[in-house]
Design a protein around this motif. Structure first.
Motif, PDB file in Angstrom:
ATOM      1  N   LEU A   5     -11.634   1.486   1.674  1.00 29.66           N
ATOM      2  CA  LEU A   5     -10.946   1.785   0.418  1.00 29.66           C
ATOM      3  C   LEU A   5      -9.723   2.683   0.602  1.00 29.66           C
ATOM      4  O   LEU A   5      -9.001   2.944  -0.341  1.00 29.66           O
ATOM      5  N   PRO A  16      -2.461  -2.138  -1.624  1.00 26.38           N
ATOM      6  CA  PRO A  16      -2.533  -0.697  -1.375  1.00 26.38           C
ATOM      7  C   PRO A  16      -3.985  -0.325  -1.071  1.00 26.38           C
ATOM      8  O   PRO A  16      -4.889  -1.087  -1.388  1.00 26.38           O
ATOM      9  N   LEU A  61      -7.352   0.615  -1.800  1.00 24.75           N
ATOM     10  CA  LEU A  61      -7.902   0.471  -3.151  1.00 24.75           C
ATOM     11  C   LEU A  61      -8.500   1.754  -3.729  1.00 24.75           C
ATOM     12  O   LEU A  61      -8.307   2.062  -4.898  1.00 24.75           O
ATOM     13  N   GLY A  62      -9.223   2.490  -2.895  1.00 23.02           N
ATOM     14  CA  GLY A  62      -9.829   3.722  -3.399  1.00 23.02           C
ATOM     15  C   GLY A  62      -8.770   4.726  -3.785  1.00 23.02           C
ATOM     16  O   GLY A  62      -8.788   5.318  -4.880  1.00 23.02           O
ATOM     17  N   ALA A  63      -7.816   4.904  -2.891  1.00 23.79           N
ATOM     18  CA  ALA A  63      -6.741   5.852  -3.155  1.00 23.79           C
ATOM     19  C   ALA A  63      -5.933   5.420  -4.374  1.00 23.79           C
ATOM     20  O   ALA A  63      -5.475   6.246  -5.158  1.00 23.79           O
ATOM     21  N   PHE A  64      -5.779   4.112  -4.550  1.00 21.22           N
ATOM     22  CA  PHE A  64      -4.929   3.607  -5.622  1.00 21.22           C
ATOM     23  C   PHE A  64      -5.639   3.590  -6.975  1.00 21.22           C
ATOM     24  O   PHE A  64      -5.044   3.870  -8.005  1.00 21.22           O
ATOM     25  N   PHE A  65      -6.949   3.275  -6.968  1.00 20.22           N
ATOM     26  CA  PHE A  65      -7.663   3.117  -8.242  1.00 20.22           C
ATOM     27  C   PHE A  65      -8.330   4.388  -8.755  1.00 20.22           C
ATOM     28  O   PHE A  65      -8.643   4.478  -9.928  1.00 20.22           O
TER      29      PHE A  65
END
Lengths: 822, 119
Positions: free
Chosen positions: A20, A32, A34-38
């Motif tokens: 993520l 991008p 995903l964890g950082a982005f969401f």
């Protein structure tokens, strides 16, 4: 067993976290992390600004000498109230970064040749070209020169520190969304970055040249035919500064340059070459439009109010975020409103309580190619007259995301960099680029706009301009006291006639630019009897001007229309200025269409053809969004134009660069020389005249609309129009804008390009400004100010510019305040 | 059941530390701690954490989105195959849930190893 479970679970959890926070490639696009982005704590949700209310906090700003108050109006325009200019530009840097940080990063990254650092190998060739054209070299030279001006540098540094104070205070959660999407971090601003921004403007505005294409055309056609096809002066056009005898008595010595001796070998073209012609009769509009702008000033004698009016609409690539950022700066010495570029202190176009000014591009060619006479095979030495010179090697290190850096060695000659020597088959492989942008500019160049911002009268204006070199601009000017003026300001080489039109011999120093036109001799005009000054990127002067200059694109159609309207205007108002800026009338269509219709034999047209011809005959030459005649005309005209120059288009289809005759010349030939050999289509056995070409093209046009019935629509829908995000992210673009306009009309809208700022100023008791640009003040796609002016712009409406006299002046338009303390 | 509720409340509350300097994956150690402190069966432990993590991410994202009138979510949705705001919020919740779930699972197994008497 328990241990195993724990280990397995730890591993799994670690894997999920890793997955993520890593960028993933899916086909060509990369996702991008995903964890950082969401995640809603530092991801994109943090960029979802509240749709209501005011968001900006007071802040301490190191280096200020006193407190600075920023008043925001309802268009999110900051009005900066400071005790001195250094404080004002420090805060300008801060608030510009606050709204446009990612744009500042990406636009300087492009000219620095540093895109691959964040985007990987796919942008390597773009980076390489920026480096090889000497963009960084030019920026370094600019900084060297600016450093000699203590005052200019002090302000540049204050601006830089202002930007950096904002960058340093940012947490990852507050990064603009593009940083999160592309997974990289903002970096500090620098004076070099400001220079890179200036070079980016020069690349857009002062890099135009046709050296290779002209050289090939000369080799292909010979001198006489070349002169016949490519005359430099359109007799129908009006120059910016007319001949009033002002240069009759000048002593002018032109350089003793030998007539250029271009050779067609550059791309394997020689006179009488056998052509291979394709039958591909494309009707796609041929892209002729480069860069243009309009500006004009009307004297009080010709306005209804008796006050001067000044207008400007620079035509540039239209992007989101927009190239412009609106701003007011108030200090005890000045009170100025206008649009700024992100990275430059002060305003580029605007007005204060006494004066107004605007710019259009001059477009003189200041970019020449010189063929190098190499001495050795390694191309480390070259001939210059009797001497042998060494090239200087500059090693460019291009960092690439996820890869080893790419090292590129660029050879520099006395002329400049040898740009294309890494491409074995490039026609300019052995040529060096002499480009004005590489030169150290005047040390006070940075002060030009700051001086204009604070200017009070005509003398201030001239003093401000004297230091301005590149990219050359037509500075239009007006004062409340009633002066109007225009100056074609820039650094222009003194050229022998035709010098710089073709690739030149680089082994002779006599071919160099040995001198520059003295500042007091650049074309300029003040308070002409006709009561107006204007420019639209046309010729600066008529051919009687004693200095030779050239351009790859002197557009004249917008200028003629503007001249006609201003000539007949005796009581101009803000509203009549609006109709001029929004004018979709094409002088080019008005010149060409009657000729084409006259040549059309109606008895040879079928029922459908007659209907189309009638529709065209009834057209008022306006490219209005809902008008259905312009698509017919466009396809017909382009087809005529391309079919006539089949000799050239067939070579261009093989990627051989040969100059196309200008459209005005084509229209002139159509009218005056319809039997010219060039109207003969070379793939047909019979000999065609202009009449045949007009008929054949009409048939092609009919066929085109038969095959594409959905294209038989209004002009706006036919052309399509989008304002794209700077990284071409469709989701952050406006793809749905329907507008009229045309590159040959004052409202010069074409796909992706057009009036990037429309401004009208009335210099009365209290100065009134109207303005709009197709974007919004915020660079954040999650802000309601991201694109809130696009629709206003598209509808042809303007905002009343709030020009405050003091920070506490009451106004219903005020949104909030942000105070900066030392 | 009490431990289930404690676990949910603990993760949801402490997860907000991510607003105050904890990195975005700070949810994982928080959930680990919960898994350690509030022993539950494997299934319940995971679902309590999943529920808390999903709620934490969903609710926070929902609040930003509501204040923003969904402007940004509409655009970002286009970047992800045309998801609408609700689907984006759902995806956000699932990601938070998964992270917390795995974190709590690890915490629980760690307790099994280091604390001898199982609940």
């Amino acid at each position: 067993m328990r241990i195993l479970k724990l280990l397995f679970s730890l591993l799994l959890t670690g894997a999920v976290v890793w997955l993520l926070q890593t960028t993933h490639k899916i086909g060509d696009s990369s996702l991008p992390p995903l964890g950082a982005f969401f995640n809603p704590f530092s991801g994109f949700w943090k960029n979802a600004e509240p749709a209501k209310g005011f968001l900006f906090h007071n802040a301490k700003l190191k280096g200020l000498s006193g407190s600075v108050e920023v008043v925001y109006d309802d268009m999110l325009v900051p009005h900066i109230f400071a005790e001195n200019m250094a404080d004002a530009v420090r805060v300008q840097g801060y608030v510009t970064a606050q709204h446009r940080l990612w744009q500042m990063d990406i636009s300087t990254r492009k000219s620095a040749g540093r895109l691959s650092e964040i985007l990987g190998e796919r942008t390597l060739q773009i980076d390489r070209m920026a480096r090889r054209r000497g963009m960084v070299f030019a920026a370094e030279n600019a900084v060297l020169s600016w450093s000699k001006s203590a005052e200019g540098m002090r302000l540049l540094q204050a601006y830089t520190e202002g930007v950096n104070a904002y960058v340093e205070g940012l947490s990852a959660a507050e990064y603009p969304i593009e940083f999160k999407l592309l997974n990289y971090k903002p970096e500090p601003w620098s004076v070099l970055k400001t220079a890179l921004l200036v070079e980016a403007m020069a690349e857009t505005l002062a890099a135009g040249e046709n050296d290779l294409a002209s050289t090939n055309a000369l080799a292909l056609f010979g001198r006489d035919t070349f002169n016949y096809l490519y005359p430099e002066w359109n007799p129908k056009q009006q120059a910016i500064v007319p001949d009033t005898g002002q240069w009759r008595d000048w002593q002018v010595t032109l350089p003793p340059v030998a007539a250029p001796e271009p050779s067609g070998l550059l791309s394997g073209i020689s006179e009488g070459a056998k052509f291979k012609f394709s039958l591909d009769e494309r009707t796609d509009p041929y892209d002729d439009y480069i860069v243009g702008s309009n500006n004009w000033a009307v004297a009080g004698s010709n306005t209804a109010s008796g006050h001067p009016l000044l207008c400007n609409d620079p035509h540039l690539n239209l992007t989101l975020p927009s190239i412009w950022f609106q701003l007011q700066i108030h200090t005890p010495e000045q009170n100025c409103y206008g649009v700024s570029l992100q990275g430059l202190p002060g305003m580029i176009i605007g007005f204060n309580e006494e004066v107004a000014w605007g710019v259009t591009n001059v477009g003189h060619d200041v970019s020449d190619w010189y063929k190098i006479a190499w001495v050795d095979n390694e191309r480390t030495q070259y001939k210059l007259d009797a001497e042998t010179r060494e090239v200087q090697k500059r090693v460019e290190t291009i960092k690439i995301k996820g890869k080893e850096p790419f090292l590129d060695t660029v050879r520099y000659t006395v002329w400049g960099p040898v740009v294309y020597d890494y491409e074995p088959t490039h026609p300019l492989r052995d040529c060096a680029l002499r480009w004005l942008t590489h030169d150290q500019p005047s040390r006070d160049e940075m002060n030009t706009f700051l001086f204009l911002n604070a200017g009070k009268n005509y003398d201030d204006y001239r003093r401000a301009l004297a230091a301005y070199d590149c990219p050359a601009q037509n500075f239009v000017f007006a004062t409340r006291s009633g002066d109007i003026a225009i100056t074609v300001q820039g650094r222009f080489p003194v050229r022998a006639p035709q010098q710089g039109r073709f690739v030149q011999d680089g082994s002779r120093w006599s071919n160099a630019w040995l001198d520059y036109i003295p500042t007091e001799r650049v074309p300029a005009m003040k308070n002409p009897a006709r009561g107006f000054v204007y420019s639209a990127n046309q010729h600066s002067t008529p051919p009687t001007y004693p200095y030779y200059y050239l351009s790859n694109d002197f557009d004249d159609y917008r200028g003629r229309r503007i001249f006609d309207r201003l000539s007949s205007m005796r009581a101009a108002t803000l509203d009549s200025m609006k109709t001029m800026q929004l004018d979709n009338f094409s002088q080019r269509a008005a010149d060409a269409l009657p000729v084409m219709l006259r040549m059309l034999d109606r008895s040879k047209l079928g029922a459908e053809g007659l209907k189309m011809a009638d529709e065209l005959a009834a057209w008022n030459y306006r490219y209005d969004a809902n008008a259905t005649a312009p698509p017919l005309y466009e396809v017909w005209f382009d087809s005529c134009y391309l079919r006539t120059w089949d000799e050239i288009t067939s070579l261009r289809a093989e990627k051989k660069q040969v100059l196309m005759p200008e459209r005005w010349r084509f229209i002139e030939l159509l009218e005056k020389d319809p039997n010219s050999i060039f109207f003969d289509h070379l793939t047909t056995p019979q000999r065609e005249t202009a009449h045949d070409i007009v008929h054949q093209s009409f048939a092609l046009m009919q066929q085109y609309f038969k095959e594409n019935p959905d294209k038989r629509t209004g002009w706006g829908a036919f052309r399509g129009f989008a304002i794209k995000h700077l990284a071409l992210i469709d989701a952050f673009s406006r793809l749905d804008v329907v507008v009229g306009g045309h590159s040959s009309a004052p409202n010069a809208i074409k796909q992706g390009n057009g009036p990037s700022w429309r401004m009208i100023v009335e210099l009365g008791e209290r100065v009134r400004g109207l303005g709009v640009y197709p974007g919004g003040q915020s660079g954040n796609p999650g802000s309601r100010y991201y694109d809130n002016m696009v629709d206003t712009w598209a509808k042809g409406e303007y905002n009343n510019l709030l020009f405050l006299k003091s920070a506490d002046e009451p106004s219903s338009q005020i949104l909030g305040r942000q105070v900066f303390l030392p | 059941m009490r431990h289930f509720i404690y676990s949910v409340l603990f993760i949801f509350a402490l997860g907000h530390l991510c607003h105050f300097g904890l990195p975005w994956w700070g949810l994982v150690p928080v959930a680990m701690l919960a898994g350690w402190l509030f022993p539950l069966s494997a299934g319940k432990n995971f679902s309590a954490a999943f529920l808390a993590g999903a709620l934490l991410w969903f609710v926070n994202a929902y609040l930003y989105n509501a204040e923003n009138d969904g402007m940004l979510a509409t655009k970002v949705g286009l970047l992800f195959q045309g998801l609408n705001a609700w689907q984006l919020l759902g995806l956000t919740g699932v990601l938070g849930g998964v992270l917390a779930g795995f974190g709590a699972m690890t915490g629980r197994y760690a307790r099994d190893v280091f604390v001898s008497n199982r609940a």
